[in-house]
Design an enzyme around this catalytic site. Structure first.
Site, PDB file in Angstrom:
ATOM      1  CB  VAL A  65      -0.938   0.016   1.241  1.00  0.00           C
ATOM      2  CG1 VAL A  65      -1.731   1.318   1.290  1.00  0.00           C
ATOM      3  CG2 VAL A  65      -1.890  -1.175   1.215  1.00  0.00           C
ATOM      4  CB  ALA A 110       4.870   2.607   0.962  1.00  0.00           C
ATOM      5  CE  LYS A 111       5.130  -1.424   8.116  1.00  0.00           C
ATOM      6  NZ  LYS A 111       6.025  -0.589   8.945  1.00  0.00           N
ATOM      7  N   GLY A 112       4.050  -2.939   3.339  1.00  0.00           N
ATOM      8  CA  GLY A 112       3.711  -4.172   2.645  1.00  0.00           C
ATOM      9  C   GLY A 112       3.566  -5.320   3.617  1.00  0.00           C
ATOM     10  CG  ASP A 151       7.041  -3.986  10.144  1.00  0.00           C
ATOM     11  OD1 ASP A 151       7.321  -2.896  10.640  1.00  0.00           O
ATOM     12  OD2 ASP A 151       6.030  -4.630  10.478  1.00  0.00           O
TER      13      ASP A 151
END
Ligand code: NAD
Length: 421
Positions: A65, A110-112, A151
């Site tokens: 995202v 952003a992040k995944g 993460d």
């Protein structure tokens, strides 16, 4: 706010929205920008096949995202967990936008995530999941587009695989597509400890601001992983007394202070903190509500909720984890006049050092650790001042001040660029 269910309370996307809406209202943000910044700009969902060690083909689901790229490339980690959801990744992506803006570094958010259980997978299965996930999102990532990082349940090895996969597709080595890499393939000195060091800096600044003495200040930390253990060590070395450590499988309490070097060595040998002799075993939930000056949640989301917020006895909460406090708990803590240093400032040392890693990769010139630490500390101290001034000027709590500062910075950028609508 107080009538919502616990399920709604702990939905990280709703927690993010509640703070965003409140801060945007306070800022009198114009309606168009409000609607623009409320939603992520891009949400990628991929379902991809991976050959498992026993020959089976398994299908995995992954997300990336990108909340905003207004101030620079997207920036954010990738987490592997059976519990990853799109709402969680969305919330984490928007927190990255606000975090990068609070510390004023030129990244968006952003992040995944990939839905998988790394504990049940071999290294080679993890490598294949990582490489195939990377190839599925490859058109949308890159040093100028979106920069990935470790993460939950991902680490420097995961970043090395992502970097290699991306580089194979590009036909040349591109180190700056990820941060948090091993040192010898473009990682930065000081990155590993950076988030814990940032937590320590924010503790120091809070103590100075509240005119409290560091010497003997009692600290309880939840989570003894990367963030918690590095913060514990640095704080102990500064003269704080780490009286409690709460882990997933139980906690430790020693009113005279836990010796963190010994505990780190114990955990390294035993893979748990349980059984450590120089402290008393105490349930983790109890530690969160025990007497101390500083409480540092540095484990996971939603640990301070409407269920326990009224029992918290700490004077200061410094959020090492992302999203440890729900919006409902915030209201309860505010009534108790607890001084909160919000996640988007308190754990921003990590992304700040990641920014330095990206800069060093692009420069092809690597800095000494002292330079990384000093520059990161300066940025965090300045950001602390910015947030405190904003809170005083607008008569809001530190979290809302941090959101207002961040939203304002992103909004200024978008107004200058104009909206391509
Ligand atoms: P980690 O996996 O290294 O450590 C997390 C630790 O917390 C583990 O030891 C785990 O056993 C413990 N834990 C998990 N759930 C718990 C629970 N319910 N109660 C008590 N202990 C629990 O992860 P990390 O990198 O230290 O990240 C911790 C938090 O900090 C996460 O919210 C992460 O998103 C956030 N964060 C990390 C970084 C970073 O640079 N690593 C940067 C910013 C934010």
């Amino acid at each position: 706010m107080t009538t919502i269910s616990l399920e709604q309370e702990i939905n990280p996307w709703e927690a993010q929205e509640a703070r965003f809406d409140f801060a945007a209202r306070k800022l009198n943000l114009e309606e168009g920008l409000w609607k623009l910044l409320r939603m992520p700009a891009r949400e990628i969902i991929v379902h991809f096949p991976v050959a498992m060690d026993d020959g089976r083909i398994e299908i995995f689901t992954g997300f990336r995202v990108q909340h905003s790229i207004a101030r620079g490339p997207g920036k954010g980690g990738v987490r592997y967990s059976p519990e990853v959801t799109l709402d969680e990744v969305r919330a984490l992506a928007s927190w990255m936008t606000w975090k990068c803006a609070v510390v004023n570094i030129p990244f968006g958010g952003a992040k995944g995530g990939v839905i998988c259980d790394p504990k049940k997978m071999s290294q080679s299965e993890l490598e294949r999941v990582t490489r195939r996930y990377t190839s599925e999102i490859i058109d949308f990532i890159g040093p100028e587009k979106d920069v990935l990082a470790p993460d939950m349940n991902t680490n420097d090895q995961t970043m090395a695989w992502i970097m290699d996969t991306y580089s194979m597709h590009m036909g040349h080595t591109v180190t700056s597509v990820v941060t948090g890499k091993p040192l010898n393939i473009g990682g930065s000195r000081g990155r590993m400890e950076a988030t814990g060091r940032g937590v320590q800096v924010i503790c120091d600044e809070s103590m100075r601001y509240l005119e409290m003495p560091i010497d003997g200040c009692r600290v309880i930390i939840q989570g003894f992983g990367n963030v918690g253990s590095n913060a514990a060590l640095l704080l102990m070395e500064r003269g704080y007394k780490i009286i409690g450590i709460a882990e997933k499988d139980g906690g430790l309490l020693n009113p005279n202070g836990i010796e963190i070097h010994q505990l780190l060595e114990y955990k390294r040998r035993n893979n748990t903190i349980l059984g450590f002799r120089n402290a008393e075993a105490v349930p983790s939930d109890e530690l969160l509500v025990s007497e101390c000056e500083i409480l540092i949640p540095a484990a996971t989301e939603n640990v301070i909720t409407s269920r326990n917020a009224d029992q918290i006895k700490a004077r200061i909460i410094v959020e090492g984890a992302n999203g440890p406090t729900t919006a409902v708990a915030d209201d309860i803590l505010a009534e108790k006049r607890i001084f909160i240093m919000p996640d988007i400032l308190a754990n921003a040392g990590g992304v700040t050092a990641s920014y330095f890693e990206w800069v060093q990769d692009r420069q092809g010139y690597f800095w000494k650790e002292a330079v990384v630490n000093e520059q990161m500390e300066t940025i965090l101290r300045d950001s602390f001042e910015d947030v405190i001034r904003y809170a005083e000027a607008h008569n809001v709590n530190n979290r809302i001040a941090a959101y207002m500062l961040a939203i304002d910075r992103v909004a200024i950028t978008i107004r200058q660029r104009g909206i391509y609508a």
